[in-house]
Design an enzyme around this catalytic site. Structure first.
Site, PDB file in Angstrom:
ATOM      1  N   ASP A  97      -0.814 -29.444  10.203  1.00 41.13           N
ATOM      2  CA  ASP A  97      -0.718 -27.983  10.210  1.00 41.13           C
ATOM      3  C   ASP A  97      -1.800 -27.478  11.162  1.00 41.13           C
ATOM      4  OD1 ASP A  97      -0.165 -25.349   9.538  1.00 41.13           O
ATOM      5  OD2 ASP A  97      -1.110 -25.436   7.574  1.00 41.13           O
ATOM      6  N   VAL A 147       6.480 -25.456   3.365  1.00 48.92           N
ATOM      7  CA  VAL A 147       7.580 -26.336   2.965  1.00 48.92           C
ATOM      8  C   VAL A 147       7.195 -27.275   1.825  1.00 48.92           C
ATOM      9  CG1 VAL A 147       8.786 -26.280   5.185  1.00 48.92           C
ATOM     10  CG2 VAL A 147       6.943 -27.939   4.837  1.00 48.92           C
TER      11      VAL A 147
END
Ligand code: IMP
Ligand code: MG
Length: 183
Positions: A97, A147
């Site tokens: 990320d 997610v």
């Protein structure tokens, strides 16, 4: 929840990443280290697809965060890790990320003197990177959404979903209303 990648899509992305890893390490012995807990599902599939002699180990990295909260303090525990000195290491994680977790874990692993460290991730989130590093192998690039599934969690749940889904506001509210998740 909105499905981003179903079971078949996940399998073909992971299989093609396994192929790339196999070619990159042809003729070598590999030491694969999975970052707990998010990599467990990917590890189970990936290690069975890579046809190379390999050693398998784990390292733990945990930071408190939810769908909307920012990364908390990162704690890295290498006590469970197998010996990686003078080994060619492939570090496996669920998602890249901002990149802080993976780069901090790599820094920690360097202390044990491996011959090389490369990294493989299931997912990379678009437009989020904050470090000068990118994973050597990435199965999927995804949009900037939170997610869950296939190892990825929200408050330690949903890791067992066999597909990858984006969490929506209604899911977060439903999650908060579950009896065991009250403050
Ligand atoms: P980074 O340090 O910002 O790269 O964050 C990496 C870690 O945050 C991952 O190993 C995950 O545990 C967690 N993370 C980041 N994005 C998501 C997400 O969309 N769903 C679940 N966990 C995530
Ligand atoms: Mg996590």
């Amino acid at each position: 929840m909105k499905t981003l990648l179903d079971k078949d899509a996940l399998h073909s992305g992971v299989a093609s990443m396994a192929q790339q890893i196999e070619s990159a390490y042809k003729g070598q012995q590999l030491t694969i280290v999975g970052v707990l807990t998010g990599s467990v599902v990917l590890m189970a599939d990936l290690i069975r697809l890579i046809q190379l002699p390999m050693r398998v180990g784990v390292i733990q990295a945990s930071s408190y965060r939810g769908a909307t909260t920012e990364r908390g303090d990162l704690v890295i525990n290498s006590e469970l890790m197998i010996d990686i000195s003078a080994r060619d290491v492939l570090l496996v994680d669920d998602i890249f990320d901002t990149g802080h977790t993976l780069t901090r874990v790599i820094e920690k692993m360097q202390e044990f003197g491996p011959s090389s460290i490369r990294s493989a991730v299931l997912l990379q989130k678009q437009g989020r990177v904050e470090v000068d590093y990118s994973p050597d192998f990435t199965a999927f690039n995804i949009p900037d959404e939170f997610v869950v599934g296939y190892g990825l969690d929200y408050e330690d749940m949903y890791r067992n979903l066999p597909f990858l889904a984006a969490l929506e506001q209604a899911d977060i509210e439903r999650h908060a209303a579950m009896p065991t998740n009250h403050e």
